[in-house]
Structures are given as structure tokens and as C-alpha cells.
Design a protein around this motif. Structure first.
Motif, PDB file in Angstrom:
ATOM      1  N   VAL A 246       0.838  -1.194   0.000  1.00  0.00           N
ATOM      2  CA  VAL A 246       0.000   0.000   0.000  1.00  0.00           C
ATOM      3  C   VAL A 246       0.872   1.244   0.000  1.00  0.00           C
ATOM      4  O   VAL A 246       0.552   2.241  -0.628  1.00  0.00           O
ATOM      5  N   TYR A 247       1.996   1.197   0.675  1.00  0.00           N
ATOM      6  CA  TYR A 247       2.852   2.365   0.794  1.00  0.00           C
ATOM      7  C   TYR A 247       3.915   2.451  -0.291  1.00  0.00           C
ATOM      8  O   TYR A 247       4.680   3.407  -0.312  1.00  0.00           O
ATOM      9  N   ASN A 248       3.972   1.497  -1.193  1.00  0.00           N
ATOM     10  CA  ASN A 248       4.922   1.543  -2.299  1.00  0.00           C
ATOM     11  C   ASN A 248       4.254   2.182  -3.505  1.00  0.00           C
ATOM     12  O   ASN A 248       4.004   1.544  -4.513  1.00  0.00           O
ATOM     13  N   ILE A 249       3.965   3.476  -3.392  1.00  0.00           N
ATOM     14  CA  ILE A 249       3.282   4.209  -4.456  1.00  0.00           C
ATOM     15  C   ILE A 249       4.342   4.887  -5.305  1.00  0.00           C
ATOM     16  O   ILE A 249       5.320   5.423  -4.806  1.00  0.00           O
ATOM     17  N   THR A 250       4.115   4.881  -6.632  1.00  0.00           N
ATOM     18  CA  THR A 250       5.091   5.483  -7.536  1.00  0.00           C
ATOM     19  C   THR A 250       4.395   6.447  -8.490  1.00  0.00           C
ATOM     20  O   THR A 250       3.178   6.506  -8.568  1.00  0.00           O
ATOM     21  N   GLY A 251       5.209   7.192  -9.225  1.00  0.00           N
ATOM     22  CA  GLY A 251       4.712   8.052 -10.289  1.00  0.00           C
ATOM     23  C   GLY A 251       3.812   9.169  -9.804  1.00  0.00           C
ATOM     24  O   GLY A 251       4.019   9.760  -8.748  1.00  0.00           O
ATOM     25  N   ASN A 252       2.794   9.472 -10.636  1.00  0.00           N
ATOM     26  CA  ASN A 252       1.869  10.560 -10.328  1.00  0.00           C
ATOM     27  C   ASN A 252       1.108  10.311  -9.039  1.00  0.00           C
ATOM     28  O   ASN A 252       0.791  11.248  -8.315  1.00  0.00           O
TER      29      ASN A 252
ATOM     30  N   VAL B  37      -0.431  11.975  -3.518  1.00  0.00           N
ATOM     31  CA  VAL B  37      -0.473  11.678  -2.088  1.00  0.00           C
ATOM     32  C   VAL B  37       0.270  12.766  -1.319  1.00  0.00           C
ATOM     33  O   VAL B  37      -0.207  13.253  -0.294  1.00  0.00           O
ATOM     34  N   GLU B  38       1.424  13.167  -1.812  1.00  0.00           N
ATOM     35  CA  GLU B  38       2.199  14.222  -1.156  1.00  0.00           C
ATOM     36  C   GLU B  38       1.432  15.544  -1.163  1.00  0.00           C
ATOM     37  O   GLU B  38       1.404  16.260  -0.168  1.00  0.00           O
ATOM     38  N   LEU B  39       0.790  15.871  -2.280  1.00  0.00           N
ATOM     39  CA  LEU B  39       0.007  17.108  -2.349  1.00  0.00           C
ATOM     40  C   LEU B  39      -1.176  17.069  -1.397  1.00  0.00           C
ATOM     41  O   LEU B  39      -1.523  18.072  -0.783  1.00  0.00           O
TER      42      LEU B  39
END
Length: 89
Positions: free
Chosen positions: A39-45, A50-52
């Protein structure tokens, strides 16, 4: 007659069932841990979004303050037509 030792083989079966249940529980926990990591291995856009989203406050204090002020001074107007249209969408 010994009521504590009616079926000595039954205890063996109980142990096998208990071991099988423990194994299933351990497998479920491993799967949960694996899924939690993924779940926490998010990549790309997606990672950027998520950061925004973390930068946006949970409660937008400026909007809440304006609404409170409008309600307190009696200038807050309810747009019934807008509410009805949203309900019918």
C-alpha cells in the motif's frame, strides 16, 4: 473408568487441528503484512498526489471562519434550489 482419558487419539486430532489453525493465522498475518507494505509503495503521479494531499489541511480554517461569521451575523443564505439540484443529480 477414567473420564479424563476417554479417547487418547482425540487429543492428537485436537493438536493437528490447532496446528492447522495456527498455520492459517500465520499465513493471514503474513499476507496482511505484505499488503500493508505494498500500500505504501506508491510510484509516479500517484505518489505526487499523495504528497500534495498531505499539504491540504483536514479542516479549511479560512472557509469555516467565513461560514461561522456569516451565520452569526445573519448574512448566511441557504440556496434551496442548489441543494435540490444536488440531491437530484
Amino acid at each position: 473408568m477414567d473420564i479424563n482419558n476417554i479417547n487418547p487419539m482425540g487429543n492428537n486430532n485436537f493438536n493437528k487441528i490447532n496446528e492447522a489453525n495456527t498455520k492459517k493465522t500465520n499465513e493471514k498475518q503474513l499476507l496482511r503484512d505484505y499488503n500493508q507494505e505494498n500500500v505504501y509503495n506508491i510510484t509516479g503521479n500517484s505518489k505526487r498526489y499523495v504528497e500534495l494531499s498531505k499539504e491540504i489541511p483536514e479542516i479549511r480554517e479560512d472557509i469555516v471562519a467565513k461560514l461561522k461569521e456569516a451565520i452569526e451575523n445573519g448574512s448566511y443564505q441557504i440556496d434551496v434550489e442548489k441543494i435540490v439540484n444536488k440531491m437530484l443529480e
